[in-house]
Structure formats: C-alpha cells, structure tokens
Design a protein around this motif. Structure first.
Motif, PDB file in Angstrom:
ATOM      1  N   GLN A  28       0.823  -1.209   0.000  1.00 40.18           N
ATOM      2  CA  GLN A  28       0.000   0.000   0.000  1.00 40.18           C
ATOM      3  C   GLN A  28       0.862   1.265   0.000  1.00 40.18           C
ATOM      4  OE1 GLN A  28      -3.329   0.265  -0.474  1.00 40.18           O
ATOM      5  NE2 GLN A  28      -3.127  -1.932  -0.884  1.00 40.18           N
ATOM      6  N   ALA A  29       1.980   1.228   0.715  1.00 41.13           N
ATOM      7  CA  ALA A  29       2.893   2.383   0.734  1.00 41.13           C
ATOM      8  C   ALA A  29       3.457   2.633  -0.665  1.00 41.13           C
ATOM      9  CB  ALA A  29       4.015   2.158   1.742  1.00 41.13           C
ATOM     10  N   VAL A  30       3.816   1.571  -1.353  1.00 41.15           N
ATOM     11  CA  VAL A  30       4.353   1.705  -2.710  1.00 41.15           C
ATOM     12  C   VAL A  30       3.265   2.226  -3.651  1.00 41.15           C
ATOM     13  CG1 VAL A  30       5.309   0.425  -4.664  1.00 41.15           C
ATOM     14  CG2 VAL A  30       6.177  -0.006  -2.368  1.00 41.15           C
ATOM     15  N   LEU A  31       2.047   1.758  -3.485  1.00 37.59           N
ATOM     16  CA  LEU A  31       0.949   2.243  -4.322  1.00 37.59           C
ATOM     17  C   LEU A  31       0.686   3.737  -4.095  1.00 37.59           C
ATOM     18  CD1 LEU A  31      -1.537  -0.754  -4.219  1.00 37.59           C
ATOM     19  CD2 LEU A  31      -0.147   0.027  -6.154  1.00 37.59           C
ATOM     20  N   ARG A  32       0.856   4.199  -2.860  1.00 38.12           N
ATOM     21  CA  ARG A  32       0.718   5.640  -2.602  1.00 38.12           C
ATOM     22  C   ARG A  32       1.812   6.425  -3.338  1.00 38.12           C
ATOM     23  NH1 ARG A  32      -0.674   3.616   2.423  1.00 38.12           N
ATOM     24  NH2 ARG A  32       1.375   4.005   3.317  1.00 38.12           N
ATOM     25  N   MET A  33       3.003   5.853  -3.388  1.00 36.91           N
ATOM     26  CA  MET A  33       4.090   6.495  -4.152  1.00 36.91           C
ATOM     27  C   MET A  33       3.705   6.580  -5.631  1.00 36.91           C
ATOM     28  SD  MET A  33       7.412   4.677  -2.393  1.00 36.91           S
ATOM     29  CE  MET A  33       8.483   5.108  -3.719  1.00 36.91           C
ATOM     30  N   CYS A  34       3.088   5.529  -6.148  1.00 41.69           N
ATOM     31  CA  CYS A  34       2.656   5.529  -7.550  1.00 41.69           C
ATOM     32  C   CYS A  34       1.662   6.653  -7.815  1.00 41.69           C
ATOM     33  CB  CYS A  34       2.022   4.187  -7.915  1.00 41.69           C
ATOM     34  SG  CYS A  34       3.173   2.813  -7.955  1.00 41.69           S
ATOM     35  N   THR A  35       0.764   6.865  -6.883  1.00 41.45           N
ATOM     36  CA  THR A  35      -0.224   7.931  -7.023  1.00 41.45           C
ATOM     37  C   THR A  35       0.462   9.292  -7.122  1.00 41.45           C
ATOM     38  OG1 THR A  35      -1.853   6.632  -5.810  1.00 41.45           O
ATOM     39  CG2 THR A  35      -2.239   9.009  -5.943  1.00 41.45           C
ATOM     40  N   VAL A  36       1.455   9.495  -6.282  1.00 42.71           N
ATOM     41  CA  VAL A  36       2.214  10.755  -6.315  1.00 42.71           C
ATOM     42  C   VAL A  36       2.953  10.895  -7.646  1.00 42.71           C
ATOM     43  CG1 VAL A  36       4.154  11.997  -5.282  1.00 42.71           C
ATOM     44  CG2 VAL A  36       2.448  10.906  -3.805  1.00 42.71           C
ATOM     45  N   PHE A  37       3.580   9.808  -8.103  1.00 42.32           N
ATOM     46  CA  PHE A  37       4.309   9.853  -9.375  1.00 42.32           C
ATOM     47  C   PHE A  37       3.371  10.172 -10.535  1.00 42.32           C
ATOM     48  CE2 PHE A  37       8.426   7.224  -8.612  1.00 42.32           C
ATOM     49  CZ  PHE A  37       8.732   8.013  -7.538  1.00 42.32           C
ATOM     50  N   HIS A  38       2.188   9.566 -10.546  1.00 43.67           N
ATOM     51  CA  HIS A  38       1.240   9.839 -11.630  1.00 43.67           C
ATOM     52  C   HIS A  38       0.803  11.299 -11.622  1.00 43.67           C
ATOM     53  CE1 HIS A  38       0.773   5.944 -13.463  1.00 43.67           C
ATOM     54  NE2 HIS A  38       0.514   5.366 -12.295  1.00 43.67           N
ATOM     55  N   ALA A  39       0.544  11.844 -10.450  1.00 43.68           N
ATOM     56  CA  ALA A  39       0.144  13.255 -10.359  1.00 43.68           C
ATOM     57  C   ALA A  39       1.275  14.166 -10.836  1.00 43.68           C
ATOM     58  CB  ALA A  39      -0.258  13.602  -8.929  1.00 43.68           C
ATOM     59  N   ASP A  40       2.505  13.847 -10.449  1.00 38.28           N
ATOM     60  CA  ASP A  40       3.658  14.653 -10.876  1.00 38.28           C
ATOM     61  C   ASP A  40       3.873  14.530 -12.381  1.00 38.28           C
ATOM     62  OD1 ASP A  40       4.021  15.486  -8.284  1.00 38.28           O
ATOM     63  OD2 ASP A  40       5.709  14.142  -7.878  1.00 38.28           O
ATOM     64  N   GLU A  41       3.655  13.330 -12.908  1.00 41.53           N
ATOM     65  CA  GLU A  41       3.784  13.128 -14.354  1.00 41.53           C
ATOM     66  C   GLU A  41       2.798  14.026 -15.100  1.00 41.53           C
ATOM     67  OE1 GLU A  41       2.382   9.910 -17.673  1.00 41.53           O
ATOM     68  OE2 GLU A  41       2.419   9.297 -15.578  1.00 41.53           O
ATOM     69  N   ASP A  42       1.557  14.040 -14.639  1.00 40.71           N
ATOM     70  CA  ASP A  42       0.537  14.885 -15.274  1.00 40.71           C
ATOM     71  C   ASP A  42       0.906  16.362 -15.180  1.00 40.71           C
ATOM     72  OD1 ASP A  42      -0.955  12.644 -15.903  1.00 40.71           O
ATOM     73  OD2 ASP A  42      -2.325  12.871 -14.200  1.00 40.71           O
ATOM     74  N   ARG A  43       1.421  16.776 -14.031  1.00 41.13           N
ATOM     75  CA  ARG A  43       1.796  18.182 -13.848  1.00 41.13           C
ATOM     76  C   ARG A  43       2.938  18.570 -14.792  1.00 41.13           C
ATOM     77  NH1 ARG A  43       2.842  18.667  -8.208  1.00 41.13           N
ATOM     78  NH2 ARG A  43       5.050  18.720  -8.629  1.00 41.13           N
ATOM     79  N   LEU A  44       3.938  17.705 -14.909  1.00 34.54           N
ATOM     80  CA  LEU A  44       5.053  18.005 -15.816  1.00 34.54           C
ATOM     81  C   LEU A  44       4.605  18.033 -17.273  1.00 34.54           C
ATOM     82  CD1 LEU A  44       7.954  15.961 -14.211  1.00 34.54           C
ATOM     83  CD2 LEU A  44       7.791  18.438 -14.398  1.00 34.54           C
ATOM     84  N   ALA A  45       3.708  17.128 -17.646  1.00 31.97           N
ATOM     85  CA  ALA A  45       3.184  17.134 -19.014  1.00 31.97           C
ATOM     86  C   ALA A  45       2.424  18.436 -19.277  1.00 31.97           C
ATOM     87  CB  ALA A  45       2.278  15.926 -19.241  1.00 31.97           C
ATOM     88  N   GLY A  46       1.709  18.915 -18.273  1.00 33.21           N
ATOM     89  CA  GLY A  46       1.018  20.202 -18.400  1.00 33.21           C
ATOM     90  C   GLY A  46       1.991  21.351 -18.584  1.00 33.21           C
ATOM     91  N   TYR A  47       3.086  21.317 -17.838  1.00 32.39           N
ATOM     92  CA  TYR A  47       4.104  22.357 -17.996  1.00 32.39           C
ATOM     93  C   TYR A  47       4.698  22.312 -19.400  1.00 32.39           C
ATOM     94  CZ  TYR A  47       4.132  22.888 -12.867  1.00 32.39           C
ATOM     95  OH  TYR A  47       3.791  23.095 -11.551  1.00 32.39           O
ATOM     96  N   ALA A  48       4.930  21.113 -19.925  1.00 37.44           N
ATOM     97  CA  ALA A  48       5.467  20.985 -21.283  1.00 37.44           C
ATOM     98  C   ALA A  48       4.495  21.592 -22.291  1.00 37.44           C
ATOM     99  CB  ALA A  48       5.742  19.518 -21.609  1.00 37.44           C
ATOM    100  N   ASP A  49       3.195  21.381 -22.087  1.00 37.12           N
ATOM    101  CA  ASP A  49       2.191  21.997 -22.969  1.00 37.12           C
ATOM    102  C   ASP A  49       2.230  23.516 -22.861  1.00 37.12           C
ATOM    103  OD1 ASP A  49       1.293  19.565 -23.936  1.00 37.12           O
ATOM    104  OD2 ASP A  49      -0.394  19.442 -22.527  1.00 37.12           O
ATOM    105  N   GLU A  50       2.442  24.022 -21.644  1.00 38.99           N
ATOM    106  CA  GLU A  50       2.524  25.470 -21.462  1.00 38.99           C
ATOM    107  C   GLU A  50       3.756  26.039 -22.169  1.00 38.99           C
ATOM    108  OE1 GLU A  50       1.711  27.198 -17.599  1.00 38.99           O
ATOM    109  OE2 GLU A  50       0.653  25.358 -17.023  1.00 38.99           O
ATOM    110  N   VAL A  51       4.854  25.300 -22.174  1.00 37.39           N
ATOM    111  CA  VAL A  51       6.049  25.725 -22.916  1.00 37.39           C
ATOM    112  C   VAL A  51       5.717  25.752 -24.405  1.00 37.39           C
ATOM    113  CG1 VAL A  51       8.409  25.105 -23.576  1.00 37.39           C
ATOM    114  CG2 VAL A  51       7.702  24.926 -21.178  1.00 37.39           C
ATOM    115  N   LYS A  52       5.067  24.703 -24.882  1.00 38.82           N
ATOM    116  CA  LYS A  52       4.702  24.609 -26.301  1.00 38.82           C
ATOM    117  C   LYS A  52       3.821  25.786 -26.723  1.00 38.82           C
ATOM    118  CE  LYS A  52       2.226  21.613 -29.503  1.00 38.82           C
ATOM    119  NZ  LYS A  52       1.457  20.367 -29.628  1.00 38.82           N
ATOM    120  N   ASN A  53       2.905  26.181 -25.829  1.00 42.21           N
ATOM    121  CA  ASN A  53       1.989  27.277 -26.146  1.00 42.21           C
ATOM    122  C   ASN A  53       2.546  28.662 -25.824  1.00 42.21           C
ATOM    123  OD1 ASN A  53      -0.006  25.502 -27.063  1.00 42.21           O
ATOM    124  ND2 ASN A  53      -0.721  25.133 -24.987  1.00 42.21           N
TER     125      ASN A  53
END
Length: 81
Positions: free
Chosen positions: A45-70
């Motif tokens: 369960q602790a590792v799965l919580r880490m996965c949740t954080v990683f997925h949220a950070d991945e989405d945030r970084l992808a959003g930043y990349a889109d903001e750079v593109k725009n």
C-alpha cells in the motif's frame, strides 16, 4: 509559433522527466503486486501511494510541457559569467 532552442530543450526535458516518472510508477506497481502476493500488504500500500504521487507529478510536468509549447512558460537566455 516556433520555439527557441532553450524552450525546445525545456519542453523535451519536461516530457522526458514525465516519461521517467510514468515508467517508475509502472515498475513500482509491479513491486507492489509482488509485495502483496508475499503477504506484505502494508508495504504494498505504501508503494501504491508512491505511484499515485508519481502519476500526479507526471501529469503536472506534461502540463508544464504543454505550457512551454503554447508559449506561456519560457526559458530565459542564460547570462554569461
């Protein structure tokens, strides 16, 4: 709108780090599954919580990349020392 070289590099870096986080989360999910099968549900369960954080950070970084593109985020030219 064409990106400058520093902004292209920034976008590529953000996308690359987001991809690394996604890959890491997938690997951690496999580890969590093995932990769970071994009866170590607390650590799984602790590792799965880490996965949740990683997925949220991945989405945030992808959003930043889109903001750079725009053009909403730009990298300033580096000053020479």
């Amino acid at each position: 709108m064409s990106l400058t070289k520093p902004n292209q590099d920034l976008k590529r870096d953000l996308q690359g780090i987001a991809s690394d986080l996604k890959w890491s989360a997938v690997e951690l999910m496999r580890i969590a599954e093995r932990l769970s099968l071994a009866g170590n549900e607390v650590d799984a369960q602790a590792v799965l919580r880490m996965c949740t954080v990683f997925h949220a950070d991945e989405d945030r970084l992808a959003g930043y990349a889109d903001e750079v593109k725009n053009g909403r985020i730009t990298r300033a030219a580096e000053q020479k020392k």
